[in-house]
Design an enzyme around this catalytic site. Structure first.
Site, short mmCIF file in Angstrom:
data_model
loop_
_atom_site.label_atom_id
_atom_site.label_comp_id
_atom_site.label_asym_id
_atom_site.label_seq_id
_atom_site.Cartn_x
_atom_site.Cartn_y
_atom_site.Cartn_z
N GLN B 240 72.13 58.84 30.27
CA GLN B 240 72.77 59.85 29.44
C GLN B 240 73.14 61.08 30.27
OE1 GLN B 240 69.56 58.84 26.02
NE2 GLN B 240 70.84 60.57 25.50
N ARG B 387 66.85 61.33 19.36
CA ARG B 387 67.92 61.78 18.47
C ARG B 387 67.63 63.16 17.90
NH1 ARG B 387 71.83 57.95 15.54
NH2 ARG B 387 73.41 59.42 14.97
N CYS B 388 67.23 64.06 18.77
CA CYS B 388 67.06 65.44 18.32
C CYS B 388 67.16 66.31 19.56
CB CYS B 388 65.73 65.66 17.63
SG CYS B 388 64.31 65.70 18.70
N GLU B 757 72.29 64.74 15.37
CA GLU B 757 70.84 64.74 15.30
C GLU B 757 70.29 65.30 14.01
OE1 GLU B 757 70.26 66.60 19.01
OE2 GLU B 757 70.54 64.74 20.11
#
Lengths: 287, 805, 158
Positions: B240, B387-388, B757
């Site tokens: 990522q 996912r945050c 998110e």
């Protein structure tokens, strides 16, 4: 996750499969493969020979022998679901198969493999106990039949002797004044049962003439809840009796703790699934 | 003569033709994916590739007494077996982590966790490699295992990291025990104590946020290819953050950064798991450098779940002080953080607990104090943002749970208590007592819209009726604010590199364009949405704009995609770079039309001379001129780069509501309804936003209802396949209802805030809230996740709620 | 183990391959035959990203031996489009039924087979019929819409 090496055999007949099974050391039967292949990929199982039954048409198919439903051992779950004969003569099996794994796995997984593997988490064994099914088994010495009752001896341990192959499952009809119930609790699609209960019963008027209760994944093998059956047999089953039977079901359980639940939860769920299955069976028998 | 109406219609048509901001444009990525033509790492095939597979420890804590490679090396097709001893001369047996600690690449004398990498096997194919792994003989001496973080700091606790035993700092501040990693405090402790002493009401709740794993469907892997002749290293990798990987790989390997090329090809989901650098990558790179052939390493699902980065594992205690009307006077949060065997969580370097201090949420809280201790245990390392944005999920969880606890204590409705404490619209920008400047918000409107949409009053009435009948129904409500878009380089860096992001746009002579960004899509649809931004800014149709990311040889340096930073930072860079181009184009247009620049105005896709209808130059015309007819003194070409250092974070918010029915005899929870209203500011592609919200809600559902990574006393991870690890299927997943309000960010060039998110962050406490609410009449104030049937039933059984009458 | 010869129809074309008996069909497709559209996700037959058609039914090719495809018919995502995109491929694009794309080939292969088994499925039937395929990105809702939309289109064409 790569399996160890093995020799692959494609037998031409059941007889040929039995010969291969007996001639080769450390040989295993490959049915649907959805229990065995994952175990081989994890190298929990490392057979030297795999004998693949998938090409054997003689092990496929569903037919009636009198009023007995005969299912070839290599019949897949989806073939059970789609079969008009099964729908008509044993709709319970359709309900069961629909809750096995997922659509793709049901295209490979076979009823015979599910029964013969001896995994207490598999769904058909307890159902076969409740249905009072009979298994047709072929070995080097010919064919024999064995009742489901008494076939399941322990985890991965059945009445199937070394060198034998299960060829057919014979299911007697549920009487016209009979009914069934099937309830399975699972965490998600693709999981084994946290607990499952199958009830097949026959009424005589309002009285329960015969009842068999099969329990899934709450003991080292599929079991019958015999004390509960004895309690209910000959009785007009009401909620109070169901409660007593549920208590006896809990006493029959001997589950292993895992992430699905501890012993207490699984035991209670076996009871709860049985309550529901008895009610469903009564409703069907009464309708 | 065209009427005004005709002109408006023509303008709309021109605007629509661009497929710019606000358009639900179909994704550019999709045609290749639906035809099986994506290129994920395992699809990369280089001639002569060898395969790496790892020998891993069965023990969670053990001393390595010996490693015998002979049998493995004797297997035909095996090229090498490398251990820490082999990497030592290269000084590559340990690697730095993003958090300032070190992590063993291959176990150096000791293993600290089950499945730790002990040796790497390099073979002709993955089958031979797997066989060779089984043939490597490792002798271990088992050591006492530390699983419970609460025991990590006991005087007699086994010392895990002997390599760090004498260090008084492992990267994030002073420590007080060999198993202690850091202590981090923020806020005014004294003033907070005072607020609690003086408060009319206080509440306190302990809660555990379980260790969970992002588990994208594609596991991690790489193909490393070292060209011995040219000294060039190419690495295709599931990352990522490819540019950061390039920097780290260069630092580790000694290959100059200019000769390292990192390519993040198509990535099969990341969710925070693919930010860090894993030993498997390093071993493949080393093997390729040593052997001089490409080496591919692809982990399997068990390795993925057992060793790569997980999230959370926070033991939290929340406390609120309030008056009798529920107005909050102070907040305390205390956390014990289990970081596993190495401190390799991925946070901006100066933030050992990430952005946990956003835990004042959407509320006007005068004073607060947060205390976090991080410790080592014999478990896999992690603590990433699943996912945050860094630890925001934990922050939102603790404050939203505490709001409910307070509401229950005071007998105030859970919606009303939130309304009483919200930061009001006129208070923005609002400085929280823990130092964040909330950029914009309208919390009351969001809450009211949701309550009206679901008929909240009606639901409460139904709940009362059901309770009277002994049935369990719960309503969960969450009004969250999160912080995303890391971040301003004055507070955020990774290994010293500021957390800016970048865009480079070139407009070609015929008016089409290519743009490259420092971010990398993993399903977010950047190839689609970045083009929309440029389309709106430059008046070039999206279809004529090519977006590329992920190849460090071509893309400008950026910090990557995680923490919802692509739109807030990369999207801002894109807009600013486009505006630089437009500024130049304006000059060219003025030159072409022989007017002053001040007389030129921008109109959708062209420059017009103010007040002179018909005198105009389209961007296409200007682009052509940029290559042959520019004002004197101007250089030719039409391109721009922007490295955007955001002035602030962005603060998306939302109101979520969940209705559950619980089967009290089995513990099975039915999610009857889930309504999610998000405010992410300006909406660039509503279709993609809705898709992101659905996905985030589903991952939140997975976390809340089933995901966990339990360990037994020996440090064995239980349930490391998809049989046990809960990824909901179509059948379990509820139907999602989505809604939105739009409160633009005042400091973002487009007003956009980031969205992917929020649904994860916001939904998780909402599920918990719904389950607790179903049991609130039984004096339950909190139940820990996961809310699978087993655990819910245990709670019911303890309460006697599963009894038959 | 010595490699053995297998022959099967792949996306309508007859092919031959040499495989180890233990070789999994997914590896043969991806490594030997270079069709990398079929993915590997969980390896325990739970995630469905390796879904292909084998002899007219959906299977998980990570849990089928290549030897078992001998004399059979295999269709992968690469064989789905026939000149133009298949209705399910088009519908996934239109309805935003994919994000990272990793589950997509398996989803499409299952979806096209489901629509042959049941040309007009309800939402509930789609949920059960697709339950062997996991997705981490979409929350499934748009995939369901895509399958419904493809069903409509295929019925109009029929």
């Amino acid at each position: 996750m790569i399996p160890s090496g093995f020799e692959y055999h494609r037998p031409s007949s059941v007889q040929d499969a039995i010969r291969l099974l007996n001639e080769n050391e450390d040989a295993k039967i490959l049915a649907g493969g959805h229990s065995l292949l994952p175990m081989m990929k994890l190298r929990f199982a490392e057979p030297a020979h795999l004998i693949d039954l998938n090409g054997l048409a003689e092990l496929k198919g569903i037919r009636l022998d009198g009023d007995t439903l005969c299912i070839g051992a290599m019949t897949t779950e989806n073939e059970l679901i789609d079969s008009d004969l099964v729908k008509q003569h044993c709709p319970l099996l359709v309900d069961v198969a629909k809750l096995v794994a997922d659509p793709q796995v049901r295209n490979r997984g076979t009823v015979g493999g599910d029964v013969a593997h001896g995994d207490p988490g598999n769904d058909h064994p307890a159902v076969m106990l409740a249905l009072d099914a009979e298994f047709v088994i072929q070995g080097p010495d010919g064919e024999r039949r064995q009742a489901a009752n008494g076939f399941f001896l322990g985890t991965y341990w059945t009445g199937l002797e070394e060198g034998e192959v299960m060829t057919e499952i014979r299911i007697p009809p549920i009487p016209a004044n009979g009914g069934y119930g099937y309830n399975k609790l699972k965490r998600k699609t693709g999981d084994y049962a946290t607990a499952g209960s199958t009830v097949v019963l026959e009424l005589d008027g309002a009285s329960c003439k015969e009842i068999r209760i099969g329990l899934t994944n709450v003991a080292p093998m599929a079991i019958r809840a015999e004390a509960a059956e004895d309690l209910l047999r000959g009785q007009n089953i009401d909620e109070a009796l169901i409660e007593q039977a549920a208590e006896l079901v809990m006493q029959a359980c001997d589950p292993a703790e895992d992430l699905r639940g501890d012993i207490q939860y699984k035991t209670h769920m076996a009871a709860e699934m049985t309550r529901r299955s008895i009610r469903d069976a009564l409703a069907r028998a009464g309708s | 003569m065209a009427t005004a109406e005709d002109r408006v219609k023509a303008d709309i048509e021109r605007e629509d033709a661009l497929q710019g901001i606000g358009c639900s444009r179909k994704r550019k990525e999709d045609p290749r994916f639906v035809q099986g033509k994506g290129t994920y790492v395992d699809d990369v095939k280089l001639p002569g590739t060898l395969y790496a597979d790892l020998v891993r420890s069965p023990f969670a804590h053990a001393r390595i007494k010996g490693i015998n490679k002979e049998k493995a090396l004797a297997l035909p097709g095996v090229h090498a077996v490398l251990t820490a001893e082999d990497l030592k001369p290269l000084n590559l047996h340990w690697m730095p982590t993003l958090a300032g600690d070190v992590q063993a690449v291959l176990a150096d004398e000791k293993v600290h966790m089950q499945y730790q990498e002990v040796a790497v096997v390099i073979a002709d194919d993955r089958y031979i490699a797997a066989d060779a792994v089984d043939l490597v003989e490792v002798e271990y001496e088992a050591l006492p295992v530390l699983v419970d973080p609460h025991k990590a700091l006991d005087p007699d606790a086994p010392i895990l990291r002997e390599d760090a035993e004498d260090k008084d700092n492992v990267g994030q501040g002073p420590r007080k025990h060999p198993n202690h990693i850091f202590n981090w405090q923020v806020g005014d402790a004294e003033a907070t104590e005072r607020a609690f002493d003086e408060a009319e009401v206080t509440v306190k709740q302990e809660m555990y946020y379980p260790r969970v794993h992002p588990s994208p469907l594609e596991t991690c892997g790489c193909v490393a290819s070292f060209d011995k002749v040219n000294g060039k290293l190419d690495v295709y990798i599931t990352s990522q953050a490819p540019h950061v990987v390039r920097t780290v790989v260069s630092m580790l390997s000694g290959v100059p950064e200019s000769k390292v090329r990192i390519v993040s090809p198509d990535i099969g989901g990341g969710f925070g798991n693919k930010v860090g650098i894993y030993p498997g990558y390093v071993t493949a790179i080393v093997a390729s450098i040593v052997i001089g052939r490409p080496v591919k390493w692809i982990e399997d699902r068990m390795e993925h779940l057992s060793t790569t980065a997980w999230a959370r594992d926070y033991w939290m205690t929340g406390e609120l002080a309030a008056d009798k009307d529920g107005r909050i006077k102070g907040l305390k949060v205390d956390v014990l953080a289990d970081h596993g065997a190495f401190n390799s969580h991925a946070q901006p370097t100066k933030w050992p607990a990430g952005f946990l201090s956003i835990c004042t949420g959407s509320y006007d809280i005068p004073v607060a104090h947060v205390n976090v201790d991080g410790v080592y245990t014999n478990k896999s390392p992690g603590g990433v943002a699943y996912r945050c944005s860094f630890r925001v999920t934990e922050a939102v969880y603790v404050i939203e749970r505490m709001m409910d606890v307070l509401a229950q204590k005071l007998g105030i409705d859970k919606a009303e208590i939130r309304r009483r404490n919200f930061v009001k619209p006129e208070q923005f920008p609002y400085e929280t007592c823990l130092g964040w400047e909330l950029d914009s918000g309208d919390y009351h409107t969001a809450l009211d819209k949701v309550l009206a949409a679901v008929d909240y009053e009606g639901l409460r009435k139904e709940q009362a009726e059901k309770r009277a009948k002994g049935e369990l129904m719960g309503i969960g409500l969450v009004t969250f604010t999160e912080v995303v878009g890391a971040g301003p380089s004055k507070n955020c860096d990774i290994l010293g590199v500021g957390m800016f992001d970048s865009a480079e746009i070139r407009v070609h002579p015929t008016g089409s364009a290519i743009a490259r960004m420092g971010t990398i899509t993993q399903g977010q649809g950047h190839q689609t949405t970045y083009a929309q931004i440029i389309a709106s800014e430059l008046g070039i149709p999206s279809e004529e704009i090519q977006i590329e990311e992920g190849d460090t040889d071509t893309a400008p340096y950026g910090l990557g995609t995680y923490g919802s930073r692509s739109t807030p930072v990369g999207g801002a860079a894109t807009a600013v770079a486009a505006r630089k181009i437009r500024d130049k184009a304006r000059k060219i247009a003025a030159h072409l039309m022989e007017v002053s620049e001040d007389d030129v105005e921008w109109d959708i896709d062209r420059f017009k001379v103010k007040g002179v209808p018909g005198q105009e130059k389209t961007m296409k015309e200007v682009a052509w001129a940029a290559y042959n007819n520019v004002p004197e003194g101007m250089e030719m070409g039409l391109e721009a780069v922007d490295y955007y250092d955001p002035p602030n974070f962005t603060y998306p918010f939302g109101t979520y509501l969940c209705v559950v029915d619980i089967d009290k005899y089995t513990g099975v929870v039915d999610i009857r309804r889930f309504y999610a209203l998000d405010d992410c500011g300006t909406r660039i592609n509503p279709m993609i936003i809705e898709g992101q919200v659905h996905g985030g809600l589903n991952e939140g559902f997975a976390v809340a209802m089933g995901q966990e990574m339990p360990y037994d006393e020996e440090g064995n991870l239980l349930g490391n396949t998809f049989m046990d690890y809960f990824i909901p299927t179509f059948v379990e997943t509820p139907h999602w209802e989505t809604d939105y309000t739009v409160t633009p960010s005042p400091h973002h060039p487009l007003g956009a805030k980031g969205v992917a998110e929020s649904p994860h962050v916001g939904s998780i406490p909402c599920f918990t809230a719904a389950i607790v609410d179903a049991l609130a009449h039984l004096d339950v104030t909190h139940v820990d996740m996961p809310h699978n049937a087993y655990r819910v039933w245990q709670t019911l059984h303890e309460l006697g709620a599963d009894k038959r009458d | 183990m010595a490699k053995q010869h297998i022959s099967f129809s792949l996306n309508g074309e007859q092919i031959d391959a040499l495989v180890e008996p233990r070789e999994l069909l997914v590896h043969t497709l991806r490594e030997t035959l270079n069709l990398t559209g079929t993915h590997i996700g969980c390896e325990t037959s739970h995630c469905g990203v390796c879904t292909v058609d084998l002899n007219g039914v959906s299977v998980k090719s990570c849990t089928v031996l290549a030897m078992q495809a001998h004399e059979g018919e295999v269709t992968t995502v690469e064989g789905l489009a026939n000149g133009e995109l298949h209705a399910v491929q088009q519908a996934f694009i239109e309805e935003h039924g994919l994000q990272c794309g990793f589950c997509t080939p398996g989803m499409l292969m299952r979806a096209q087979r489901l629509l042959q088994e049941n040309p007009d499925p309800s939402e509930e039937e789609i949920r059960w019929g697709m339950a062997g395929n996991l997705c981490r990105c979409t929350g499934y809702q748009n995939i369901i819409k895509a399958v419904q939309s493809a069903a409509k289109k295929l019925q109009q064409e029929a």
